[in-house]
Design a protein around this motif. Structure first.
Motif, mmCIF file in Angstrom:
data_model
loop_
_atom_site.group_PDB
_atom_site.id
_atom_site.type_symbol
_atom_site.label_atom_id
_atom_site.label_comp_id
_atom_site.label_asym_id
_atom_site.label_seq_id
_atom_site.Cartn_x
_atom_site.Cartn_y
_atom_site.Cartn_z
ATOM 1 N N VAL A 55 0.824 -1.198 0.000
ATOM 2 C CA VAL A 55 0.000 0.000 0.000
ATOM 3 C C VAL A 55 0.863 1.254 0.000
ATOM 4 O O VAL A 55 2.040 1.216 0.357
ATOM 5 N N LYS A 56 0.231 2.335 -0.408
ATOM 6 C CA LYS A 56 0.839 3.656 -0.308
ATOM 7 C C LYS A 56 -0.052 4.503 0.590
ATOM 8 O O LYS A 56 -1.260 4.564 0.389
ATOM 9 N N ILE A 57 0.560 5.145 1.575
ATOM 10 C CA ILE A 57 -0.144 6.055 2.467
ATOM 11 C C ILE A 57 0.114 7.465 1.963
ATOM 12 O O ILE A 57 1.274 7.866 1.796
ATOM 13 N N ILE A 58 -0.951 8.203 1.711
ATOM 14 C CA ILE A 58 -0.838 9.539 1.132
ATOM 15 C C ILE A 58 -1.453 10.552 2.091
ATOM 16 O O ILE A 58 -2.623 10.446 2.445
ATOM 17 N N GLY A 59 -0.654 11.529 2.502
ATOM 18 C CA GLY A 59 -1.124 12.575 3.399
ATOM 19 C C GLY A 59 -1.564 13.806 2.635
ATOM 20 O O GLY A 59 -0.981 14.160 1.615
ATOM 21 N N HIS A 60 -2.616 14.458 3.144
ATOM 22 C CA HIS A 60 -3.145 15.690 2.554
ATOM 23 C C HIS A 60 -3.401 16.694 3.675
ATOM 24 O O HIS A 60 -3.699 16.309 4.805
#
Length: 133
Positions: A55-60
């Motif tokens: 998985v890739k964890i993407i912060g916004h």
């Protein structure tokens, strides 16, 4: 496994991502609030059960503050989520992180509600995870 885990699994596998505003941080910080531990433990459990899932964890972030600071903050928050998941038994080599800062809003930044929606973490299946740990 936690009660909501089947929904998390469905969103990740069937919809191609899991996006949540339920992972909260201290203001202008990458310190995860303890109220977020339940959902994070649920995600860690899913990743442990599906040990081959990458998985890739993407912060916004919202648009408060300057763009460069928001970008850095979003990266640090994604890393903090990864660290928590690894501390719960998820395989770190299967988790990549990325931050987009304020770049990809899902709502207006003109209202408190919109800003809250923009401060989010997304988790997406990712075929080519490259991690240094």
């Amino acid at each position: 496994m936690a009660a909501g885990a089947p929904d998390t699994r469905k969103k990740l596998l069937d919809e191609g991502k899991f996006s949540t505003n339920g992972i909260l941080f201290d203001v202008n910080s990458d310190k995860i609030k303890s109220t977020s531990y339940g959902i994070l433990k649920e995600i860690a459990s899913l990743l442990k059960e599906s040990a081959d899932m990458k998985v890739k964890i993407i912060g916004h972030t919202d648009s408060d503050g300057d763009e460069a600071s928001n970008l850095l903050l979003s990266k640090k928050r994604a890393e903090a989520v990864k660290s928590f998941l690894v501390s719960q038994g998820a395989e770190g080599h299967n988790i990549a992180t990325e931050g987009f800062g304020e770049e990809n809003p899902v709502a207006t930044n003109a209202t408190a509600e919109g800003k809250a929606q923009n401060r989010r973490v997304e988790i997406k299946p990712h075929d080519h995870v490259v991690c240094d740990k």
